[in-house]
Scaffold this motif. Structure first.
Motif, PDB file in Angstrom:
ATOM      1  N   GLY A  15      -9.226  -8.504  -8.532  1.00 28.51           N
ATOM      2  CA  GLY A  15      -8.024  -9.271  -8.235  1.00 28.51           C
ATOM      3  C   GLY A  15      -7.210  -8.746  -7.071  1.00 28.51           C
ATOM      4  O   GLY A  15      -7.738  -8.414  -6.002  1.00 28.51           O
ATOM      5  N   ILE A  16      -5.898  -8.678  -7.267  1.00 26.68           N
ATOM      6  CA  ILE A  16      -4.970  -8.294  -6.208  1.00 26.68           C
ATOM      7  C   ILE A  16      -5.249  -6.880  -5.710  1.00 26.68           C
ATOM      8  O   ILE A  16      -5.250  -6.613  -4.507  1.00 26.68           O
ATOM      9  CB  ILE A  16      -3.518  -8.439  -6.688  1.00 26.68           C
ATOM     10  CG1 ILE A  16      -3.174  -9.934  -6.860  1.00 26.68           C
ATOM     11  CG2 ILE A  16      -2.544  -7.780  -5.717  1.00 26.68           C
ATOM     12  CD1 ILE A  16      -1.829 -10.186  -7.512  1.00 26.68           C
ATOM     13  N   GLY A  17      -5.482  -5.952  -6.624  1.00 28.10           N
ATOM     14  CA  GLY A  17      -5.735  -4.570  -6.215  1.00 28.10           C
ATOM     15  C   GLY A  17      -6.952  -4.438  -5.323  1.00 28.10           C
ATOM     16  O   GLY A  17      -6.940  -3.703  -4.323  1.00 28.10           O
ATOM     17  N   ARG A  18      -8.001  -5.137  -5.677  1.00 29.86           N
ATOM     18  CA  ARG A  18      -9.227  -5.105  -4.865  1.00 29.86           C
ATOM     19  C   ARG A  18      -8.961  -5.672  -3.473  1.00 29.86           C
ATOM     20  O   ARG A  18      -9.402  -5.091  -2.466  1.00 29.86           O
ATOM     21  CB  ARG A  18     -10.335  -5.894  -5.562  1.00 29.86           C
ATOM     22  CG  ARG A  18     -11.661  -5.882  -4.831  1.00 29.86           C
ATOM     23  CD  ARG A  18     -12.720  -6.661  -5.619  1.00 29.86           C
ATOM     24  NE  ARG A  18     -14.014  -6.593  -4.962  1.00 29.86           N
ATOM     25  CZ  ARG A  18     -14.384  -7.357  -3.945  1.00 29.86           C
ATOM     26  NH1 ARG A  18     -13.552  -8.267  -3.464  1.00 29.86           N
ATOM     27  NH2 ARG A  18     -15.583  -7.215  -3.400  1.00 29.86           N
ATOM     28  N   ALA A  19      -8.252  -6.790  -3.411  1.00 23.63           N
ATOM     29  CA  ALA A  19      -7.943  -7.403  -2.119  1.00 23.63           C
ATOM     30  C   ALA A  19      -7.085  -6.482  -1.259  1.00 23.63           C
ATOM     31  O   ALA A  19      -7.283  -6.390  -0.040  1.00 23.63           O
ATOM     32  CB  ALA A  19      -7.232  -8.740  -2.336  1.00 23.63           C
ATOM     33  N   ILE A  20      -6.141  -5.781  -1.885  1.00 26.97           N
ATOM     34  CA  ILE A  20      -5.293  -4.843  -1.143  1.00 26.97           C
ATOM     35  C   ILE A  20      -6.129  -3.704  -0.576  1.00 26.97           C
ATOM     36  O   ILE A  20      -5.991  -3.324   0.590  1.00 26.97           O
ATOM     37  CB  ILE A  20      -4.172  -4.300  -2.052  1.00 26.97           C
ATOM     38  CG1 ILE A  20      -3.154  -5.408  -2.356  1.00 26.97           C
ATOM     39  CG2 ILE A  20      -3.479  -3.095  -1.408  1.00 26.97           C
ATOM     40  CD1 ILE A  20      -2.140  -5.032  -3.428  1.00 26.97           C
ATOM     41  N   ALA A  21      -6.999  -3.142  -1.408  1.00 27.89           N
ATOM     42  CA  ALA A  21      -7.826  -2.021  -0.960  1.00 27.89           C
ATOM     43  C   ALA A  21      -8.689  -2.412   0.239  1.00 27.89           C
ATOM     44  O   ALA A  21      -8.784  -1.662   1.230  1.00 27.89           O
ATOM     45  CB  ALA A  21      -8.695  -1.520  -2.112  1.00 27.89           C
ATOM     46  N   LEU A  22      -9.311  -3.570   0.174  1.00 24.99           N
ATOM     47  CA  LEU A  22     -10.166  -4.022   1.275  1.00 24.99           C
ATOM     48  C   LEU A  22      -9.351  -4.302   2.538  1.00 24.99           C
ATOM     49  O   LEU A  22      -9.776  -3.977   3.652  1.00 24.99           O
ATOM     50  CB  LEU A  22     -10.938  -5.266   0.854  1.00 24.99           C
ATOM     51  CG  LEU A  22     -12.027  -5.036  -0.195  1.00 24.99           C
ATOM     52  CD1 LEU A  22     -12.573  -6.356  -0.719  1.00 24.99           C
ATOM     53  CD2 LEU A  22     -13.167  -4.177   0.368  1.00 24.99           C
ATOM     54  N   ARG A  23      -8.158  -4.873   2.365  1.00 22.20           N
ATOM     55  CA  ARG A  23      -7.321  -5.161   3.538  1.00 22.20           C
ATOM     56  C   ARG A  23      -6.850  -3.872   4.205  1.00 22.20           C
ATOM     57  O   ARG A  23      -6.843  -3.763   5.444  1.00 22.20           O
ATOM     58  CB  ARG A  23      -6.134  -6.016   3.120  1.00 22.20           C
ATOM     59  CG  ARG A  23      -5.170  -6.340   4.254  1.00 22.20           C
ATOM     60  CD  ARG A  23      -5.874  -7.074   5.419  1.00 22.20           C
ATOM     61  NE  ARG A  23      -4.960  -7.288   6.522  1.00 22.20           N
ATOM     62  CZ  ARG A  23      -4.182  -8.358   6.645  1.00 22.20           C
ATOM     63  NH1 ARG A  23      -4.213  -9.316   5.706  1.00 22.20           N
ATOM     64  NH2 ARG A  23      -3.391  -8.510   7.679  1.00 22.20           N
ATOM     65  N   LEU A  24      -6.457  -2.883   3.414  1.00 23.93           N
ATOM     66  CA  LEU A  24      -6.023  -1.619   3.999  1.00 23.93           C
ATOM     67  C   LEU A  24      -7.176  -0.927   4.726  1.00 23.93           C
ATOM     68  O   LEU A  24      -6.970  -0.307   5.776  1.00 23.93           O
ATOM     69  CB  LEU A  24      -5.432  -0.715   2.929  1.00 23.93           C
ATOM     70  CG  LEU A  24      -4.100  -1.184   2.335  1.00 23.93           C
ATOM     71  CD1 LEU A  24      -3.640  -0.229   1.235  1.00 23.93           C
ATOM     72  CD2 LEU A  24      -3.015  -1.317   3.408  1.00 23.93           C
ATOM     73  N   ALA A  25      -8.381  -1.064   4.195  1.00 22.95           N
ATOM     74  CA  ALA A  25      -9.550  -0.527   4.896  1.00 22.95           C
ATOM     75  C   ALA A  25      -9.744  -1.233   6.234  1.00 22.95           C
ATOM     76  O   ALA A  25     -10.017  -0.601   7.264  1.00 22.95           O
ATOM     77  CB  ALA A  25     -10.791  -0.665   4.025  1.00 22.95           C
ATOM     78  N   ALA A 190       2.321 -17.164  -9.306  1.00 18.79           N
ATOM     79  CA  ALA A 190       0.987 -17.420  -9.846  1.00 18.79           C
ATOM     80  C   ALA A 190      -0.059 -17.203  -8.761  1.00 18.79           C
ATOM     81  O   ALA A 190      -0.013 -17.817  -7.696  1.00 18.79           O
ATOM     82  CB  ALA A 190       0.893 -18.848 -10.376  1.00 18.79           C
ATOM     83  N   ILE A 191      -0.998 -16.284  -9.032  1.00 18.15           N
ATOM     84  CA  ILE A 191      -2.052 -15.940  -8.083  1.00 18.15           C
ATOM     85  C   ILE A 191      -3.395 -16.159  -8.780  1.00 18.15           C
ATOM     86  O   ILE A 191      -3.588 -15.762  -9.931  1.00 18.15           O
ATOM     87  CB  ILE A 191      -1.929 -14.477  -7.624  1.00 18.15           C
ATOM     88  CG1 ILE A 191      -0.530 -14.195  -7.062  1.00 18.15           C
ATOM     89  CG2 ILE A 191      -3.015 -14.150  -6.601  1.00 18.15           C
ATOM     90  CD1 ILE A 191      -0.174 -14.980  -5.823  1.00 18.15           C
ATOM     91  N   ASP A 192      -4.329 -16.776  -8.071  1.00 15.34           N
ATOM     92  CA  ASP A 192      -5.618 -17.129  -8.660  1.00 15.34           C
ATOM     93  C   ASP A 192      -6.518 -15.890  -8.737  1.00 15.34           C
ATOM     94  O   ASP A 192      -7.293 -15.596  -7.831  1.00 15.34           O
ATOM     95  CB  ASP A 192      -6.293 -18.215  -7.830  1.00 15.34           C
ATOM     96  CG  ASP A 192      -7.465 -18.860  -8.561  1.00 15.34           C
ATOM     97  OD1 ASP A 192      -7.730 -18.471  -9.718  1.00 15.34           O
ATOM     98  OD2 ASP A 192      -8.103 -19.748  -7.971  1.00 15.34           O
ATOM     99  N   THR A 193      -6.382 -15.141  -9.832  1.00  9.25           N
ATOM    100  CA  THR A 193      -7.167 -13.933 -10.096  1.00  9.25           C
ATOM    101  C   THR A 193      -7.631 -13.966 -11.546  1.00  9.25           C
ATOM    102  O   THR A 193      -7.168 -14.799 -12.333  1.00  9.25           O
ATOM    103  CB  THR A 193      -6.322 -12.658  -9.883  1.00  9.25           C
ATOM    104  OG1 THR A 193      -5.321 -12.584 -10.913  1.00  9.25           O
ATOM    105  CG2 THR A 193      -5.663 -12.652  -8.513  1.00  9.25           C
ATOM    106  N   PRO A 194      -8.514 -13.042 -11.948  1.00  8.21           N
ATOM    107  CA  PRO A 194      -8.937 -13.005 -13.353  1.00  8.21           C
ATOM    108  C   PRO A 194      -7.779 -12.842 -14.331  1.00  8.21           C
ATOM    109  O   PRO A 194      -7.851 -13.330 -15.459  1.00  8.21           O
ATOM    110  CB  PRO A 194      -9.858 -11.783 -13.391  1.00  8.21           C
ATOM    111  CG  PRO A 194     -10.426 -11.709 -12.023  1.00  8.21           C
ATOM    112  CD  PRO A 194      -9.314 -12.122 -11.104  1.00  8.21           C
TER     113      PRO A 194
END
Length: 254
Positions: A15-25, A190-194
């Motif tokens: 979800g959001i955490g994964r997207a943040i990690a990839l964006r910061l990378a 509301a964010i479309d995540t699991p």
């Protein structure tokens, strides 16, 4: 390729955490990622994706509601990566959908321990490390929510935990500001995540409700939150601190 610094993202397995990690990378940070043991395989996949972007990465299995675990996690990130420049205290859980008077003490503690105590501990140990290492421009970020700005009657514990993040963010910003460290929070709608489908049958109802309430007529995606965090982690955000920024498609206006 030189690094923009070292970031740690909690609750990063999906979800959001994964997207943040990839964006910061993508932004040039080396990224350590955290979640609980049951999400270890997802973290392995995420670490591999980050490394394919040309950044170093490591996984940290830890329960953010446990003080020694958070302390050890920060120390491990510093050992593996040489410091800590950005802490994203993203880990969180949703409360059970219950009438206010049916919320048990056990349910209250479960939600508050992860969402508010966990955020407090991440802020605390990130702040200690950032002050100690003496680098300019540290960034600490936490996850609040639309429910941290407007109450929801069937989510008493969750609302309280996310309102708490706003207070923690302001208190930490006051204390860490003289050290050049900014502290801010993001408050998604509301964010479309699991997580949006954590209760059976709720997903479609939530999407329909918040689509209608938004003047944009759609709900958000994880990348929307990652884009905000990306800016708040950059040096250009240096004059923003103590804020909890709504990112909810205009469901309400602050």
């Amino acid at each position: 390729m030189s690094s923009q610094g070292v970031a740690l993202v909690t609750g990063a397995a999906q979800g959001i955490g994964r997207a943040i990690a990839l964006r910061l990378a993508e932004d040039g940070f080396d990224v350590a990622v955290n979640d609980i043991a049951s999400n270890s395989e997802n973290l392995d996949t995420l670490v591999d994706e980050i490394q394919k972007k040309g950044r170093t990465s490591s996984k940290c299995i830890a329960d953010v509601s446990q003080e020694e675990a958070v302390k050890d996690m920060v120390e491990q990130v510093v050992k593996d990566h040489g410091g800590l420049d950005v802490m994203v205290a993203n880990a969180g859980i949703v409360g059970k959908n219950l009438s206010f008077v049916k919320v048990s003490g056990e349910e209250w503690d479960r939600v508050m321990n992860v969402n508010s105590k966990g955020t407090f501990l991440c802020y605390k140990y990130a702040g200690i490390q950032m002050i100690k290492q003496g680098r300019a421009g540290g960034r600490i970020l936490g996850a609040s929510s639309l429910a941290g700005k407007q109450g929801i009657g069937t989510q008493a514990a969750y609302c309280a935990s996310k309102f708490a993040v706003r207070g923690l963010t302001q208190a930490a910003a006051l204390e860490f500001g003289p050290h050049g460290i900014t502290v801010n929070a993001y408050a998604p709608g509301a964010i479309d995540t699991p997580m949006i489908a954590s209760e059976p049958g709720m997903r479609d109802a939530i999407i329909n409700e918040f689509t209608q309430r938004s003047p944009l007529k759609h709900i958000g995606v994880a990348g929307d939150i990652a884009s905000l965090v990306s800016f708040l982690a950059k040096k250009e955000s240096q004059f923003i601190t103590g804020q909890t920024i709504s990112i909810n498609g205009g469901v309400f206006f602050d």
